[in-house]
Design a protein around this motif. Sequence first.
Motif, PDB file in Angstrom:
ATOM      1  N   GLU A 171       0.840  -1.201   0.000  1.00 54.82           N
ATOM      2  CA  GLU A 171       0.000   0.000   0.000  1.00 54.82           C
ATOM      3  C   GLU A 171       0.873   1.250   0.000  1.00 54.82           C
ATOM      4  O   GLU A 171       0.555   2.251  -0.670  1.00 54.82           O
ATOM      5  N   VAL A 172       1.980   1.214   0.732  1.00 50.24           N
ATOM      6  CA  VAL A 172       2.929   2.331   0.710  1.00 50.24           C
ATOM      7  C   VAL A 172       3.412   2.561  -0.720  1.00 50.24           C
ATOM      8  O   VAL A 172       3.463   3.698  -1.203  1.00 50.24           O
ATOM      9  N   ALA A 173       3.770   1.471  -1.398  1.00 49.14           N
ATOM     10  CA  ALA A 173       4.268   1.581  -2.772  1.00 49.14           C
ATOM     11  C   ALA A 173       3.192   2.117  -3.704  1.00 49.14           C
ATOM     12  O   ALA A 173       3.484   2.910  -4.615  1.00 49.14           O
ATOM     13  N   ARG A 174       1.952   1.713  -3.487  1.00 51.41           N
ATOM     14  CA  ARG A 174       0.852   2.191  -4.332  1.00 51.41           C
ATOM     15  C   ARG A 174       0.667   3.696  -4.171  1.00 51.41           C
ATOM     16  O   ARG A 174       0.413   4.404  -5.145  1.00 51.41           O
ATOM     17  N   ARG A 175       0.822   4.182  -2.950  1.00 53.10           N
ATOM     18  CA  ARG A 175       0.609   5.602  -2.680  1.00 53.10           C
ATOM     19  C   ARG A 175       1.767   6.478  -3.161  1.00 53.10           C
ATOM     20  O   ARG A 175       1.576   7.660  -3.437  1.00 53.10           O
ATOM     21  N   ASP A 176       2.966   5.909  -3.212  1.00 52.60           N
ATOM     22  CA  ASP A 176       4.138   6.724  -3.569  1.00 52.60           C
ATOM     23  C   ASP A 176       5.009   5.969  -4.575  1.00 52.60           C
ATOM     24  O   ASP A 176       6.136   5.561  -4.272  1.00 52.60           O
ATOM     25  N   PRO A 177       4.499   5.771  -5.793  1.00 43.93           N
ATOM     26  CA  PRO A 177       5.235   4.975  -6.783  1.00 43.93           C
ATOM     27  C   PRO A 177       6.511   5.637  -7.284  1.00 43.93           C
ATOM     28  O   PRO A 177       7.402   4.957  -7.793  1.00 43.93           O
ATOM     29  N   GLY A 178       6.609   6.950  -7.151  1.00 45.36           N
ATOM     30  CA  GLY A 178       7.818   7.622  -7.588  1.00 45.36           C
ATOM     31  C   GLY A 178       9.018   7.298  -6.715  1.00 45.36           C
ATOM     32  O   GLY A 178      10.148   7.206  -7.208  1.00 45.36           O
ATOM     33  N   ARG A 179       8.762   7.134  -5.437  1.00 45.09           N
ATOM     34  CA  ARG A 179       9.845   6.835  -4.488  1.00 45.09           C
ATOM     35  C   ARG A 179      10.049   5.339  -4.285  1.00 45.09           C
ATOM     36  O   ARG A 179      11.187   4.867  -4.138  1.00 45.09           O
ATOM     37  N   CYS A 180       8.970   4.603  -4.265  1.00 44.98           N
ATOM     38  CA  CYS A 180       9.022   3.182  -3.894  1.00 44.98           C
ATOM     39  C   CYS A 180       9.194   2.275  -5.110  1.00 44.98           C
ATOM     40  O   CYS A 180       8.519   2.446  -6.132  1.00 44.98           O
ATOM     41  N   HIS A 181      10.061   1.313  -4.973  1.00 47.97           N
ATOM     42  CA  HIS A 181      10.323   0.337  -6.021  1.00 47.97           C
ATOM     43  C   HIS A 181      10.130  -1.060  -5.432  1.00 47.97           C
ATOM     44  O   HIS A 181      10.880  -1.465  -4.538  1.00 47.97           O
ATOM     45  N   VAL A 182       9.117  -1.753  -5.911  1.00 53.35           N
ATOM     46  CA  VAL A 182       8.830  -3.096  -5.418  1.00 53.35           C
ATOM     47  C   VAL A 182       9.695  -4.085  -6.184  1.00 53.35           C
ATOM     48  O   VAL A 182       9.645  -4.156  -7.415  1.00 53.35           O
TER      49      VAL A 182
END
Length: 211
Positions: A171-182
């Motif tokens: 959910e964190v990645a969904r909210r901040d895709p620019g910063r988060c890389h799964v």
Amino acid sequence: MAFVTFEGIDGSGKTTQAKRLVTVLGERSITVVPAKEPDGGHIGLEIRAILVKQRARKLDPYEEALLVSAARYDHVRSVIRPALDAGSWVVCDRFIDSTFAFQVFENHVSESFFDVVSSHVADQTHPDFTFILDLDAEVALQRRSTGASLRHTDPAEAHRNFGRLRRGLLEVARRDPGRCHVIDATGSEERVGAQILDVLQGSGRLHPSSA
């Protein structure tokens, strides 16, 4: 300079990859400061001891969140911010996103409470890159049960809902895709590490090795 954080459920390999990145940066003559939560800073180890201590009454989720935040407040000001201000890279094993997954998403701490506390704790110190090492909860539990993995685990995490924690981080990645890389954490250590380097090199922050 960049602030890089690693997130993932226990057994996902985040600690291994954080250490691997520190080594790679050092080999490229890049000044890097390794960091870890909640152990970092002047009071991190003492806070961690409180968090994992066996007691008759389990800590309330708000107590956990405040203790972790106290450790992070010191960690940011005594280690992370000074290193970034000096132009160093910082590679941190866990940061604010873990608090969201553990205390907000899993234990139902108010998100408004989390937002207010986190804004004061971080004080504009936010990761440039967050790598979320994604792994099925059952696989993570299997890895955790092995002797090699067990040495790096958090005793408190054994009693947590791995599936829900995983969903919280996604959910964190969904909210901040620019910063988060799964990153798919089922691959080999080398393959996962290569994917992480590809992201950093593609950003222009890390030049390909001349070796």
